[in-house]
Design a protein around this motif. Sequence first.
Motif, short mmCIF file in Angstrom:
data_model
loop_
_atom_site.label_atom_id
_atom_site.label_comp_id
_atom_site.label_asym_id
_atom_site.label_seq_id
_atom_site.Cartn_x
_atom_site.Cartn_y
_atom_site.Cartn_z
N PHE A 32 0.83 -1.20 0.00
CA PHE A 32 0.00 0.00 0.00
C PHE A 32 0.87 1.25 0.00
N GLY A 33 1.91 1.24 0.83
CA GLY A 33 2.73 2.44 0.97
C GLY A 33 3.39 2.82 -0.34
N VAL A 34 4.03 1.86 -0.99
CA VAL A 34 4.81 2.19 -2.18
C VAL A 34 3.91 2.30 -3.41
N MET A 35 2.97 1.35 -3.56
CA MET A 35 2.21 1.30 -4.82
C MET A 35 0.84 1.95 -4.71
N ARG A 36 0.39 2.27 -3.48
CA ARG A 36 -0.97 2.78 -3.27
C ARG A 36 -2.01 1.77 -3.75
N LEU A 94 -3.59 -1.96 -15.34
CA LEU A 94 -4.62 -1.08 -14.80
C LEU A 94 -4.04 0.26 -14.37
N ASN A 95 -2.74 0.46 -14.59
CA ASN A 95 -2.06 1.69 -14.17
C ASN A 95 -2.20 1.95 -12.69
N TYR A 96 -2.38 0.89 -11.91
CA TYR A 96 -2.46 0.98 -10.46
C TYR A 96 -3.57 1.90 -9.98
N ASN A 97 -4.62 2.01 -10.80
CA ASN A 97 -5.81 2.77 -10.38
C ASN A 97 -6.38 2.11 -9.12
N PRO A 98 -6.55 2.89 -8.02
CA PRO A 98 -6.90 2.26 -6.74
C PRO A 98 -8.17 1.41 -6.79
N GLU A 99 -9.24 1.92 -7.42
CA GLU A 99 -10.50 1.18 -7.39
C GLU A 99 -10.43 -0.04 -8.29
N ALA A 100 -9.86 0.11 -9.49
CA ALA A 100 -9.77 -1.03 -10.40
C ALA A 100 -8.90 -2.13 -9.80
N THR A 101 -7.81 -1.74 -9.10
CA THR A 101 -6.94 -2.78 -8.54
C THR A 101 -7.64 -3.53 -7.41
N ASP A 191 8.57 1.30 -12.48
CA ASP A 191 7.78 0.14 -12.91
C ASP A 191 8.32 -1.15 -12.31
N ARG A 192 9.66 -1.32 -12.36
CA ARG A 192 10.25 -2.54 -11.81
C ARG A 192 10.19 -2.55 -10.29
N VAL A 193 10.30 -1.37 -9.67
CA VAL A 193 10.18 -1.29 -8.22
C VAL A 193 8.80 -1.79 -7.80
N TYR A 194 7.75 -1.37 -8.54
CA TYR A 194 6.40 -1.80 -8.22
C TYR A 194 6.29 -3.32 -8.26
N GLY B 111 -12.66 7.45 -1.02
CA GLY B 111 -11.77 6.55 -1.76
C GLY B 111 -11.57 5.21 -1.09
N VAL B 112 -10.28 4.83 -0.98
CA VAL B 112 -9.95 3.50 -0.47
C VAL B 112 -10.47 3.32 0.96
N ALA B 113 -10.38 4.37 1.77
CA ALA B 113 -10.83 4.27 3.16
C ALA B 113 -12.32 3.97 3.21
#
Lengths: 293, 320
Positions: A32-36, A94-101, A191-194, B111-113
């Motif tokens: 969560f912290g790094v990739m949200r 998904l480009n790490y979109n929070p809801e889609a992920t 990208d690779r970090v993720y 949002g996520v919360a």
Amino acid sequence: MHFGPHLLLAALEGLVTSAVLALTALGLSLVFGVMRVVNVAHGEFFMLGAVLAWAISTAISGHPAIGFLAALVLAPLIVGAIALVAERLVLRRLNYNPEATIVATIGMLYIIQQLALTFYGPEARPVEPPFSYRILLPWFGYSGYKLSVIATSALLLVATWLVLTRTKIGLVMRATQYDSETAQAFGIPVDRVYGGVFALGAMLAAIAAVLIVPISQAHYLMGQDPLLLSFIVVIIGGLGSLRGTVVAAVLIGLSDGIISVFFSPTLAKIIATFLVAMVLVFRPHGLFGTASR
Amino acid sequence: MTEASPAKPYALHLGVIALLFALSFVLPDYHHGLLARIMVLAVFAMGYNMLFGYVGLLSLGHAMFFSAGLYGAGLTVYHLGWNVPAAFAAGLACGALLALVIGLLALRTTGVAFMIVTMMFAQVFYLVILYFASWTGGDQGLVVQQAARVLVLGSASLDLTNPTVRYMSALALFSIVLLITLAIVRSRYGRVLVAIRENEERTKMLGYDTFSNKLIAVVVSGTICAASGAAYALLFGYVGSSFASVQYSILPLLWVLLGGAATTLGPLIGTLFMYYVIDITSGFTSAYLLIVGIALILLVLFFPKGILGSIRQRWLGWLP
């Protein structure tokens, strides 16, 4: 047994829970912290670790310690590889979109769970502990293996902390967490970090599962409770804060252990879940977290 | 906009209702029963869509509103011996009240919360049902007796366990909720909700009280889901804790995503499609969760707008 020793026993059990929980929650917190990304499939990576530990330790004959050590090394690697593939194939697109992920990781949860049921079956299966030494306390004997779980977990947490704060990999991860666009501009392969962080998060959950599986058995539904508890820990500790995560894991593990010795476990869960939801409503950054920018 | 545009959607929706009515007379028994169940669950999906599709709030806890209706109606019939209309009203009231309380709390987050908070409240609700197993029947659930499921209207009495009566009751509920949703999304209020979804800050700046608008949407959504739950308890006679589990929070999300979020008929199409996919595949595999999982991932990857959403984008711009 008197109240004092009873409490000590509850506290020890709670510490074992805390140790495993801290590792699992740390994985969730890093992702969560790094990739949200809120990884709802995190509990299933935990379950996969336990199931693989059973498979590896039964495949290897000889002293139980050999099979267990092989599982401790191999299971997290396999789980990490699976997580990496899932990340590359799905989350990145998904480009790490929070809801889609979230929706996609719910999908992963169902897929992993169903595959485990199909190939592993609905039975709960035990894994033999690598050693069975009982430490005799004045009031009761206590499993030496359980104490070693606490120690191993503490070692791994310190190691993770050292990696995050003292190495270049850690610096790259923290830079990505702080501001991924600027990190990209400075030549960090975000990208690779993720991909690496997602795999690392899953591996931490798998290690925790391998450690706990000699105490509680491997079962295809065992990922549910760790997922919920990890959420609780990560929220109370503040999303993406390592120190908060560890403190919260000890707090939750201990209180869970002590409350469920003296009260009904369902009631303990109700109270814990409700309190955490309230924390999230009124203190959205957790009890120890600071507001993000 | 042309002159005919307001008439078209109403004609389409009435047509769908008429088609479902006609199907009642031609479908074989098995599909007849299945479709009645699908219509009740489509109401659940419509309630979910109200919040997810139009306001853009992704909740992972709608199972609690469904089961509030389910238990509100089921327990009053089972323990207190209330008649059908009173039990249905009790279910609605439970859902509306719960939605109001949850809305007041959860809408403080975004949002996520918001997703996690709704999921946790639903989990608390689920555990409370298990904890009071002596009244709720826990995970075994309760079976509402046939004698209690008779709707008395004046001198006539309708037995809700009769397949035709059950189908028509499900269709009546479905039609009412469908027309209500259509009216809401075409109203000024519906446009405000979409404005909040698209840009909450700007809507606030234009002078709308976004919090109370969202709160009303949560209550409407929760009440519709409770109506579905109450109807389920009364029509199918089973009340169980599995309906409160997290899986039943995710299913309406799947149905709405599949059918098309923010389309009035999408929930029906999504529920129908998913139910039949599971029904057909269960013939040769029991691994239906696998299909649910793969469907979710493929949907977010390739069809984020769902079936009707894609149709609206390509061909039928007027689709509500």
